[in-house]
Structures are given as C-alpha cells and as structure tokens.
Design a protein around this motif. Sequence first.
Motif, PDB file in Angstrom:
ATOM      1  N   GLN A 154       0.868  -0.962   0.003  1.00  0.00           N
ATOM      2  CA  GLN A 154      -0.165  -0.018  -0.052  1.00  0.00           C
ATOM      3  C   GLN A 154       0.876   1.301  -0.236  1.00  0.00           C
ATOM      4  N   SER A 155       0.423   2.120  -0.674  1.00  0.00           N
ATOM      5  CA  SER A 155       1.169   3.574  -0.765  1.00  0.00           C
ATOM      6  C   SER A 155       0.150   4.641  -0.852  1.00  0.00           C
ATOM      7  N   GLU A 156       0.429   5.657  -0.001  1.00  0.00           N
ATOM      8  CA  GLU A 156      -0.537   6.855  -0.051  1.00  0.00           C
ATOM      9  C   GLU A 156      -0.748   7.395  -1.360  1.00  0.00           C
ATOM     10  N   LYS A 157       0.621   7.585  -2.013  1.00  0.00           N
ATOM     11  CA  LYS A 157       0.377   8.194  -3.376  1.00  0.00           C
ATOM     12  C   LYS A 157       0.233   7.349  -4.549  1.00  0.00           C
ATOM     13  N   LEU A 158       0.620   6.259  -4.479  1.00  0.00           N
ATOM     14  CA  LEU A 158       0.419   5.280  -5.867  1.00  0.00           C
ATOM     15  C   LEU A 158      -0.779   4.344  -5.452  1.00  0.00           C
ATOM     16  N   GLY A 159      -1.522   4.340  -4.400  1.00  0.00           N
ATOM     17  CA  GLY A 159      -2.189   2.894  -4.123  1.00  0.00           C
ATOM     18  C   GLY A 159      -1.447   1.857  -3.985  1.00  0.00           C
ATOM     19  N   ARG A 160      -0.717   1.086  -5.018  1.00  0.00           N
ATOM     20  CA  ARG A 160       0.321   0.084  -4.740  1.00  0.00           C
ATOM     21  C   ARG A 160       1.615   0.385  -5.119  1.00  0.00           C
ATOM     22  N   LYS A 161       2.758  -0.045  -4.783  1.00  0.00           N
ATOM     23  CA  LYS A 161       3.749   0.176  -5.389  1.00  0.00           C
ATOM     24  C   LYS A 161       4.837  -1.017  -4.898  1.00  0.00           C
ATOM     25  N   ASP A 162       5.806  -0.933  -5.552  1.00  0.00           N
ATOM     26  CA  ASP A 162       6.828  -2.026  -5.272  1.00  0.00           C
ATOM     27  C   ASP A 162       8.088  -0.987  -4.716  1.00  0.00           C
ATOM     28  N   VAL A 163       8.912  -1.808  -3.783  1.00  0.00           N
ATOM     29  CA  VAL A 163      10.053  -1.145  -3.089  1.00  0.00           C
ATOM     30  C   VAL A 163      11.473  -2.102  -3.249  1.00  0.00           C
ATOM     31  N   ILE A 164      12.108  -1.648  -3.567  1.00  0.00           N
ATOM     32  CA  ILE A 164      13.435  -2.558  -3.501  1.00  0.00           C
ATOM     33  C   ILE A 164      14.565  -1.987  -2.556  1.00  0.00           C
ATOM     34  N   LYS A 165      15.170  -2.778  -1.813  1.00  0.00           N
ATOM     35  CA  LYS A 165      16.291  -2.242  -1.120  1.00  0.00           C
ATOM     36  C   LYS A 165      17.410  -3.019  -1.224  1.00  0.00           C
ATOM     37  N   ILE A 166      18.490  -2.347  -1.643  1.00  0.00           N
ATOM     38  CA  ILE A 166      19.883  -3.093  -2.022  1.00  0.00           C
ATOM     39  C   ILE A 166      20.780  -2.622  -1.073  1.00  0.00           C
ATOM     40  N   GLU A 167      21.396  -3.639  -0.312  1.00  0.00           N
ATOM     41  CA  GLU A 167      22.472  -3.185   0.586  1.00  0.00           C
ATOM     42  C   GLU A 167      23.953  -3.351   0.000  1.00  0.00           C
ATOM     43  N   ASN A 168      24.460  -2.032   0.295  1.00  0.00           N
ATOM     44  CA  ASN A 168      25.907  -1.999   0.252  1.00  0.00           C
ATOM     45  C   ASN A 168      26.181  -1.978  -1.327  1.00  0.00           C
ATOM     46  N   LYS A 169      25.317  -1.496  -2.129  1.00  0.00           N
ATOM     47  CA  LYS A 169      25.198  -1.113  -3.557  1.00  0.00           C
ATOM     48  C   LYS A 169      24.708   0.289  -3.919  1.00  0.00           C
ATOM     49  N   TYR A 170      25.626   0.963  -4.747  1.00  0.00           N
ATOM     50  CA  TYR A 170      25.124   2.222  -5.159  1.00  0.00           C
ATOM     51  C   TYR A 170      25.026   2.377  -6.739  1.00  0.00           C
ATOM     52  N   LEU A 171      24.055   3.094  -7.196  1.00  0.00           N
ATOM     53  CA  LEU A 171      23.473   3.072  -8.556  1.00  0.00           C
ATOM     54  C   LEU A 171      24.558   4.139  -9.666  1.00  0.00           C
ATOM     55  N   ASN A 172      24.779   3.701 -10.629  1.00  0.00           N
ATOM     56  CA  ASN A 172      25.440   4.608 -11.512  1.00  0.00           C
ATOM     57  C   ASN A 172      24.455   5.208 -12.598  1.00  0.00           C
ATOM     58  N   ARG A 173      24.877   6.226 -13.480  1.00  0.00           N
ATOM     59  CA  ARG A 173      24.014   7.290 -14.233  1.00  0.00           C
ATOM     60  C   ARG A 173      23.517   6.000 -15.275  1.00  0.00           C
ATOM     61  N   ASP A 174      24.251   4.980 -15.582  1.00  0.00           N
ATOM     62  CA  ASP A 174      23.421   4.330 -16.575  1.00  0.00           C
ATOM     63  C   ASP A 174      22.225   3.371 -15.796  1.00  0.00           C
ATOM     64  N   ASP A 175      22.530   3.028 -14.572  1.00  0.00           N
ATOM     65  CA  ASP A 175      21.629   2.217 -13.968  1.00  0.00           C
ATOM     66  C   ASP A 175      20.356   3.096 -13.984  1.00  0.00           C
ATOM     67  N   LEU A 176      20.503   4.305 -13.297  1.00  0.00           N
ATOM     68  CA  LEU A 176      19.497   5.154 -13.180  1.00  0.00           C
ATOM     69  C   LEU A 176      18.583   5.571 -14.548  1.00  0.00           C
ATOM     70  N   ASP A 177      19.167   5.703 -15.569  1.00  0.00           N
ATOM     71  CA  ASP A 177      18.661   6.125 -16.914  1.00  0.00           C
ATOM     72  C   ASP A 177      17.832   4.792 -17.398  1.00  0.00           C
TER      73      ASP A 177
END
Length: 153
Positions: free
Chosen positions: A48-71
């Motif tokens: 449940q999400s207030e903004k979206l009704g339903r949403k997915d969430v991903i938590k990744i430990e000890n990893k940071y994203l680069n520009r290509d990942d974000l794009d």
Amino acid sequence: METTLKVSKIKDGTVIDHVPAGKALRVVSILKIENNPDVSTTIAMRVQSEKLGRKDVIKIENKYLNRDDLDRISLVAPDATISIVSNYQIKEKFTVKLTKTIVGILKCPNQGCITNVKEPVNSEFSVVSEKPLILRCFYCERNMTEKEVLSQL
Ligand code: CTP
Ligand code: ZN
C-alpha cells in the motif's frame, strides 16, 4: 492497529521506492543483482502507498547506482525515488528522471537505421509519450513501444 509497512530499514545501500506495482523484478533484472552472491536485496511488491495506491520497493544493501543504472530504471519506473542510505540515515534522496532524449541505451528496432548500419552512431530516442511509454528514433523516426523497450532492458 499497526498499519505501517514493516520492511526492515537498511544500514547502508540504496532504496528504490515508488516503483510501479509489479515492476520490481524488471528493475532487479536491469541492475543484474539477482545472481550476485554479495548483494542482499529486499523486494516488496504491491504494498500500500498513499501516493500510488500500490507500489513496489527494492532495498539493496551495500550497492550504489551509476548513471546508466538510473537511466535504465527511469524507463521502467519514471517516478521512482532513490534514497542513498549510510549508517541508517538517508544521505541523499532524489527521483529518477526520464530524460527528453535517451542516448546509447537502446537499439533501434529498424535494422536499416543508420544507428544499426553505421556503427559508431549512438542511438538516440525522444520521448513521445511517458504512459504508455513510446519513444521515437531521432534518425529514422521509427516509434518504439513500451514492450519493445522492456524487451531490451
Ligand atoms: N529506508 C530504509 N532504510 C533506512 C532509511 C530509509 O530502507 N535506513 C527506506 C524507507 O523504508 C523508505 C525509503 O527508504 O522506503 C525512503 O525513506 P523515507 O524518506 O524516510 O520514507 P518516506 O518519508 O515514507 O518516503 P516518501 O515520502 O518518499 O514515501
Ligand atoms: Zn532508428
């Protein structure tokens, strides 16, 4: 009654929040973390999400994203929020942005397109529509549907 979502906080890493319901596994596959034995990932789907009704969430430990990942993520989850967590505190928080032009990430489906024929020409697409996602090749004007985009990520 306790109504808040109970997914553990992470100590260090990246949280990708406000992912469209059901798209989490696609994001995980873009990041190629599913087979990495050193990366712990928590995936919450259709919460449940207030903004979206339903949403997915991903938590990744000890990893940071680069520009290509974000794009790449912005093509699947254009409203996703990225939180960078350090020692349990959010150090940085921003939304991914679907940029007006998408350069180099995707291959034009038109085999005769100059970007496929004459190599070092980088592919370039403009966003015709965000929902549903439709992109147009800058060189041959071929439209690319969301399905074609997803099949390449
Ligand atoms: N988070 C986490 N570990 C931490 C800190 C935060 O996993 N140590 C997660 C939260 O569970 C949430 C996201 O990071 O999914 C963003 O945290 P926060 O900004 O505190 O949450 P909200 O205020 O609910 O965010 P929003 O308003 O963007 O929904
Ligand atoms: Zn093209």
